[in-house]
Motif scaffolding. Structure first.
Motif, mmCIF file in Angstrom:
data_model
loop_
_atom_site.group_PDB
_atom_site.id
_atom_site.type_symbol
_atom_site.label_atom_id
_atom_site.label_comp_id
_atom_site.label_asym_id
_atom_site.label_seq_id
_atom_site.Cartn_x
_atom_site.Cartn_y
_atom_site.Cartn_z
ATOM 1 N N VAL A 190 -8.299 1.602 -2.305
ATOM 2 C CA VAL A 190 -8.582 2.622 -1.287
ATOM 3 C C VAL A 190 -7.740 2.369 -0.037
ATOM 4 O O VAL A 190 -7.192 3.298 0.546
ATOM 5 N N SER A 191 -7.606 1.116 0.365
ATOM 6 C CA SER A 191 -6.790 0.794 1.545
ATOM 7 C C SER A 191 -5.343 1.208 1.343
ATOM 8 O O SER A 191 -4.725 1.777 2.233
ATOM 9 N N VAL A 192 -4.808 0.941 0.171
ATOM 10 C CA VAL A 192 -3.417 1.332 -0.119
ATOM 11 C C VAL A 192 -3.280 2.849 -0.104
ATOM 12 O O VAL A 192 -2.369 3.403 0.507
ATOM 13 N N LEU A 193 -4.195 3.534 -0.749
ATOM 14 C CA LEU A 193 -4.144 4.998 -0.787
ATOM 15 C C LEU A 193 -4.268 5.619 0.593
ATOM 16 O O LEU A 193 -3.719 6.680 0.862
ATOM 17 N N ASN A 194 -5.014 4.954 1.471
ATOM 18 C CA ASN A 194 -5.181 5.444 2.843
ATOM 19 C C ASN A 194 -4.116 4.922 3.803
ATOM 20 O O ASN A 194 -4.198 5.152 5.005
ATOM 21 N N HIS A 195 -3.130 4.210 3.255
ATOM 22 C CA HIS A 195 -2.058 3.631 4.081
ATOM 23 C C HIS A 195 -2.629 2.749 5.203
ATOM 24 O O HIS A 195 -2.147 2.766 6.322
ATOM 25 N N CYS A 196 -3.656 1.998 4.850
ATOM 26 C CA CYS A 196 -4.326 1.118 5.809
ATOM 27 C C CYS A 196 -3.545 -0.186 5.894
ATOM 28 O O CYS A 196 -3.256 -0.808 4.893
ATOM 29 N N PHE A 197 -3.177 -0.588 7.091
ATOM 30 C CA PHE A 197 -2.350 -1.773 7.255
ATOM 31 C C PHE A 197 -3.156 -3.059 7.461
ATOM 32 O O PHE A 197 -2.579 -4.125 7.576
ATOM 33 N N TYR A 198 -4.484 -2.998 7.533
ATOM 34 C CA TYR A 198 -5.265 -4.219 7.694
ATOM 35 C C TYR A 198 -6.243 -4.408 6.581
ATOM 36 O O TYR A 198 -6.469 -3.569 5.770
#
Length: 90
Positions: free
Chosen positions: A82-90
């Protein structure tokens, strides 16, 4: 630096209570003493609305319950995806 006004736990009994209540739902490796939650943090960015802070972060604690059928590894895989899909950097 956050652009949102933050209320520190030592400034508000409601914020302190919300942090304490939601903290009991977290797996041991995620638990932080309430005293450690200070300064600027994603959790305290919700501090203007302590009840919302509680519900938002208690949801995470509930979803990480060891009584659920997913393993801890599966939880982490879902969170990372989910973090990768949301382009989350942390």
């Amino acid at each position: 630096m956050t652009w949102i006004k933050i209320v520190q736990p030592n400034e508000s009994p409601a914020v302190l209570e919300a942090l304490q209540k939601q903290g009991h739902l977290y797996p041991p490796e995620y638990k932080l003493p309430v005293e450690a939650v200070k300064g600027e943090s994603i959790v305290l960015s919700h501090s203007l609305l302590p009840e919302t802070l509680y519900h938002a972060f208690a949801t995470f604690g509930t979803l990480m319950s060891p009584e659920l059928p997913l393993s801890r590894k599966q939880h982490e895989m879902i969170a990372a995806t989910v973090s990768v899909l949301n382009h989350c950097f942390y």
